[in-house]
Design a protein around this motif. Structure first.
Motif, PDB file in Angstrom:
ATOM      1  N   GLY A 204       0.807  -1.206   0.000  1.00 20.44           N
ATOM      2  CA  GLY A 204       0.000   0.000   0.000  1.00 20.44           C
ATOM      3  C   GLY A 204       0.843   1.260   0.000  1.00 20.44           C
ATOM      4  N   LYS A 205       1.900   1.260   0.762  1.00 23.66           N
ATOM      5  CA  LYS A 205       2.799   2.410   0.787  1.00 23.66           C
ATOM      6  C   LYS A 205       3.380   2.663  -0.596  1.00 23.66           C
ATOM      7  N   ASP A 206       3.807   1.593  -1.260  1.00 23.91           N
ATOM      8  CA  ASP A 206       4.382   1.737  -2.595  1.00 23.91           C
ATOM      9  C   ASP A 206       3.324   2.186  -3.608  1.00 23.91           C
ATOM     10  N   LYS A 207       2.128   1.627  -3.497  1.00 28.28           N
ATOM     11  CA  LYS A 207       1.068   1.943  -4.460  1.00 28.28           C
ATOM     12  C   LYS A 207       0.639   3.392  -4.359  1.00 28.28           C
ATOM     13  N   TYR A 208       0.494   3.888  -3.139  1.00 30.42           N
ATOM     14  CA  TYR A 208      -0.008   5.247  -2.943  1.00 30.42           C
ATOM     15  C   TYR A 208       1.107   6.243  -2.641  1.00 30.42           C
ATOM     16  N   HIS A 209       2.356   5.778  -2.743  1.00 28.53           N
ATOM     17  CA  HIS A 209       3.530   6.639  -2.543  1.00 28.53           C
ATOM     18  C   HIS A 209       3.451   7.382  -1.204  1.00 28.53           C
ATOM     19  N   ALA A 210       3.075   6.649  -0.189  1.00 29.12           N
ATOM     20  CA  ALA A 210       2.918   7.238   1.145  1.00 29.12           C
ATOM     21  C   ALA A 210       4.266   7.358   1.847  1.00 29.12           C
ATOM     22  N   GLY A 211       4.306   8.249   2.838  1.00 23.80           N
ATOM     23  CA  GLY A 211       5.525   8.381   3.637  1.00 23.80           C
ATOM     24  C   GLY A 211       5.735   7.172   4.517  1.00 23.80           C
ATOM     25  N   TRP A 212       4.670   6.687   5.115  1.00 29.63           N
ATOM     26  CA  TRP A 212       4.696   5.452   5.905  1.00 29.63           C
ATOM     27  C   TRP A 212       3.270   4.938   6.030  1.00 29.63           C
ATOM     28  N   ALA A 213       3.162   3.713   6.496  1.00 32.03           N
ATOM     29  CA  ALA A 213       1.848   3.109   6.745  1.00 32.03           C
ATOM     30  C   ALA A 213       1.950   2.240   7.987  1.00 32.03           C
TER      31      ALA A 213
ATOM     32  N   PRO B 166      -0.551   9.850   1.570  1.00 31.60           N
ATOM     33  CA  PRO B 166      -0.764   8.983   0.414  1.00 31.60           C
ATOM     34  C   PRO B 166      -1.319   9.794  -0.762  1.00 31.60           C
ATOM     35  N   GLN B 167      -0.992   9.380  -1.974  1.00 31.60           N
ATOM     36  CA  GLN B 167      -1.598   9.993  -3.150  1.00 31.60           C
ATOM     37  C   GLN B 167      -3.010   9.432  -3.272  1.00 31.60           C
ATOM     38  N   GLY B 168      -3.984  10.309  -3.189  1.00 31.82           N
ATOM     39  CA  GLY B 168      -5.362   9.891  -3.120  1.00 31.82           C
ATOM     40  C   GLY B 168      -6.005  10.473  -1.876  1.00 31.82           C
ATOM     41  N   THR B 169      -5.168  10.887  -0.927  1.00 31.02           N
ATOM     42  CA  THR B 169      -5.527  11.663   0.264  1.00 31.02           C
ATOM     43  C   THR B 169      -6.540  10.989   1.168  1.00 31.02           C
TER      44      THR B 169
ATOM     45  N   GLY C 287     -10.760   6.692   2.936  1.00 29.92           N
ATOM     46  CA  GLY C 287     -11.568   5.648   2.318  1.00 29.92           C
ATOM     47  C   GLY C 287     -10.999   5.135   1.023  1.00 29.92           C
ATOM     48  N   LEU C 288     -10.230   5.969   0.320  1.00 25.66           N
ATOM     49  CA  LEU C 288      -9.691   5.591  -0.985  1.00 25.66           C
ATOM     50  C   LEU C 288      -8.274   5.042  -0.912  1.00 25.66           C
ATOM     51  N   THR C 289      -7.612   5.176   0.227  1.00 28.89           N
ATOM     52  CA  THR C 289      -6.223   4.714   0.363  1.00 28.89           C
ATOM     53  C   THR C 289      -6.092   3.666   1.468  1.00 28.89           C
ATOM     54  N   ALA C 290      -6.408   4.068   2.692  1.00 33.06           N
ATOM     55  CA  ALA C 290      -6.337   3.116   3.808  1.00 33.06           C
ATOM     56  C   ALA C 290      -7.436   2.071   3.702  1.00 33.06           C
ATOM     57  N   GLY C 291      -8.594   2.454   3.125  1.00 39.47           N
ATOM     58  CA  GLY C 291      -9.722   1.522   3.019  1.00 39.47           C
ATOM     59  C   GLY C 291      -9.397   0.249   2.257  1.00 39.47           C
ATOM     60  N   PRO C 292      -8.807   0.324   1.062  1.00 42.38           N
ATOM     61  CA  PRO C 292      -8.474  -0.901   0.329  1.00 42.38           C
ATOM     62  C   PRO C 292      -7.496  -1.807   1.076  1.00 42.38           C
ATOM     63  N   ILE C 293      -6.576  -1.226   1.838  1.00 43.78           N
ATOM     64  CA  ILE C 293      -5.642  -2.051   2.627  1.00 43.78           C
ATOM     65  C   ILE C 293      -6.406  -2.762   3.739  1.00 43.78           C
ATOM     66  N   PHE C 294      -7.341  -2.054   4.359  1.00 45.81           N
ATOM     67  CA  PHE C 294      -8.215  -2.685   5.351  1.00 45.81           C
ATOM     68  C   PHE C 294      -8.920  -3.896   4.742  1.00 45.81           C
ATOM     69  N   ALA C 295      -9.491  -3.729   3.550  1.00 44.60           N
ATOM     70  CA  ALA C 295     -10.230  -4.817   2.914  1.00 44.60           C
ATOM     71  C   ALA C 295      -9.320  -6.004   2.612  1.00 44.60           C
TER      72      ALA C 295
END
Length: 614
Positions: free
Chosen positions: A285-294, A574-577, A580-588
């Motif tokens: 998820g971090k790589d997909k959304y280019h986040a600083g951390w997860a 994350p890119q997508g901010t 629900g659109l970034t952390a949500g898919p990882i939750f699922a």
């Protein structure tokens, strides 16, 4: 009188010389005899003294002398206790001590070493190299015998063994196989092996910072190793026996011994398989959304047990980095954003301020006490119920609903849900977040706390707050260390659960959270299972210390009709901010894995949804 009339000298000169020689011989014999007598007297005196001393020792000092000789040969030897293991919920070993030895030499003893030639009579204790004589004595001989076994340079080893000291470390972390090979060299009086357990972490960076590490003495200095050091550390034993010239134990001379007591195992509530999968999902998820951390936390709401505690700032367990850096999921604080609305809604319902079906006409912006509040998106005035305000995550709606909700109650319920309070896990580096008293709130803060801003929490606290709702309004003490009895069986926690809101209130909030999840069913659904969740987005301090970064989070309950797990996912920038659109898919993704791993039955259809509009 003429010369002829003089008496004649008998023998003449020849006779005189003979007489003198005879006198000398007599004198020498007398002197020798005298000396012999003196020597005999001295020897006799020495013999008398020696016999007297021997008699004295035998009669009066025999026991003391024997005891002194025995004492000089009797030495204590430490029997080192082994440090306990750290295991996961399934018994998988996460940390263990391997049998290792520190090889120690005595330069003083090495200086006097003379190899014993190999014969039939000395075959059991002689010295040779590949069947040939050692070819040296002293430190050089010891080095020639020992170097091939240790795999080191013989000249360097000889230099280490040269000197007058009695203790020098030659090599650490030697395996039992090498130690046994050294024993066969018959140099025990010069070279000894001290047990020094090596701490091993078989799974690398799996829970690396959480496990922490130990120092050179084997004491825990970080993470679980430090937190449970008292339980993991054993008590050393000892042996006292007489040893021979080569340092070997003389059979049958053991006079005292005490067996070591090994440290106890620490059982975690964490499931290693789930932890591994969560770490993998977070990194993807971090790589997909280019986040600083997860980061993420998985918890059982009915028990408070933490099943996974993971972040993308991984360090190998036992490394310097793992010892210096506590888990990000423990130390990082953030504003929870709209997830905090679940706490506000719970308090309002419990205090009777509102019901889930109360109707509001909600604009996209509102000005109160000179402060303006906005929803995340522009919209016309909407007819939403209280459930609808939660589903659409309306900041304006929460401010409107909070008109009759006192500041003290806002603070009280945040505290009851555990915000700003220690988790009780006892982890190093854990931040309790920040929640100031209502007396310090300004005109804006008193309203921003209604929708999850103006205070800071961490992922552990936030997960337990949502777990309280999932557990029918009862907040359990979270646990990372399983309570076990002497047989290793799980026991219940000694900390009593605390009821925060009524079961009916918790059920109504859950109902509203299901409506939130349905809004994101295209990106965060788990097929076959009902989900109750809440998203959040909030500003956090960036690298320059100002509010320039965004935290997107999602906390969900699965299955909603029979809660088994609460999963919280938090991401920075994350890119997508939106959560629900970034952390949500990882939750699922994590939720689907949990349902399959634990073979959770599919959910029954939802039939009791509270209306979100009017």
């Amino acid at each position: 009188m003429n010369r002829s009339q003089l008496p004649k000298r008998t023998g003449g000169r020849t006779g005189g010389r003979a007489n003198r020689r005879k006198g000398t011989r007599v004198f020498n014999l007398v002197t020798f005899a005298q000396r012999s007598v003196v020597v005999a007297i001295v020897l006799a005196l020495v013999a008398v003294v020696a016999l007297g001393k021997l008699a004295w020792i035998q009669l009066f000092e025999g026991q003391a002398t024997a005891e002194a000789a025995t004492k000089s040969r009797t030495v204590p030897h430490t029997l080192q206790a082994q440090r306990g293991r750290i295991v996961d919920a399934n018994g998988m070993v996460l940390a263990q001590s391997l049998e290792r030895y520190t090889i120690v030499g005595s330069p003083k003893a090495a200086a006097d070493f003379t190899p014993v030639k190999c014969t039939k009579a000395t075959s059991s204790y002689c010295h040779s190299i590949d069947g040939k004589p050692v070819g040296a004595s002293g430190p050089a001989a010891v080095a020639r015998l020992l170097a091939p076994v240790l795999g080191v340079n013989a000249m360097e080893l000889g230099a280490q063994l040269t000197g007058t000291g009695s203790y020098v470390v030659l090599k650490k972390d030697v395996t039992p196989q090498i130690k046994r090979a050294i024993d066969k060299l018959h140099i025990a009086g010069i070279i000894s092996a001290e047990l020094s357990n090596e701490r091993s972490y078989p799974h690398g960076d799996l829970m690396g910072s959480l496990l922490g590490g130990v120092d050179t003495e084997g004491n825990g200095v970080a993470g679980i190793e430090y937190m449970e050091n008292g339980l993991l550390t054993g008590t050393d034993g000892y042996e006292v026996y007489q040893q021979g010239r080569q340092g070997q134990q003389i059979p049958g001379t053991e006079v005292k011994s005490k067996q070591p007591v090994n440290g106890k195992d620490v059982h975690l509530t964490v499931d290693g398989d789930v932890q591994w999968y969560v770490q993998k999902a977070l990194q993807e998820g971090k790589d997909k959304y280019h986040a600083g951390w997860a980061m993420a936390v998985v918890q059982e709401p009915q028990t408070g047990k933490i099943i996974a505690l993971a972040d993308t700032e991984n360090h190998p367990a036992g490394s310097a980095e793992a010892k210096m850096n506590p888990p990000l999921v423990v130390s990082q604080t953030f504003e929870p954003g709209s997830i905090g609305k679940t706490i506000t809604l719970s308090g309002m319902l419990q205090e009777g301020v509102h019901a889930m079906t109360d109707k509001f006409t909600v604009p996209d912006h509102l000005k109160v006490d000179g402060q303006e509040y906005h929803d995340a998106t522009n919209h016309q005035a909407e007819h939403w119920t209280m459930a609808g305000i939660l589903q659409n995550s309306s900041n304006v709606g929460m401010v409107m609903a909070g008109e009759q909700y006192p500041d003290q109650k806002r603070y009280e319920y945040l505290t009851k849900f555990g915000i700003g309070q220690p988790s009780g896990l006892g982890l190093q580096g854990e931040s309790r977040g920040l929640l100031t008293s209502p007396q310090t709130w300004d005109r804006r803060t008193r309203n921003t706390v209604l929708f999850g801003q103006g205070y800071a929490t961490n992922a552990i606290q936030l997960t337990n707050a949502v777990s309280t709702i999932a557990n029918k309004g009862v907040r359990n003490q979270q646990s990372l260390i399983a309570q076990v009895d002497g047989d290793g069986k799980s026991t219940s926690s000694s900390t009593q659960p605390v009821r925060v809101v009524d079961e009916q209130v918790a059920g109504q909030v859950m109902n509203g959270m299901e409506s939130v999840a349905e809004k994101f069913k295209n990106v965060a659904a788990v097929n076959g299972y009902r989900v109750a969740s809440k998203t959040g987005t909030a500003e956090v301090a960036g690298a320059n210390g100002s509010l320039t970064s965004i935290v997107s989070d999602w906390s969900g309950i699965i299955p909603a009709d029979n809660p088994r797990f609460v999963i919280t996912v938090v991401m920075k920038d994350p890119q997508g901010t939106y959560g629900g659109l970034t952390a949500g898919p990882i939750f699922a993704q994590i939720g689907e894995f949990l349902m399959q791993k634990y073979e959770v039955p599919p959910s029954a259809p939802r039939t009791d949804a509270i209306p979100v509009e009017w």
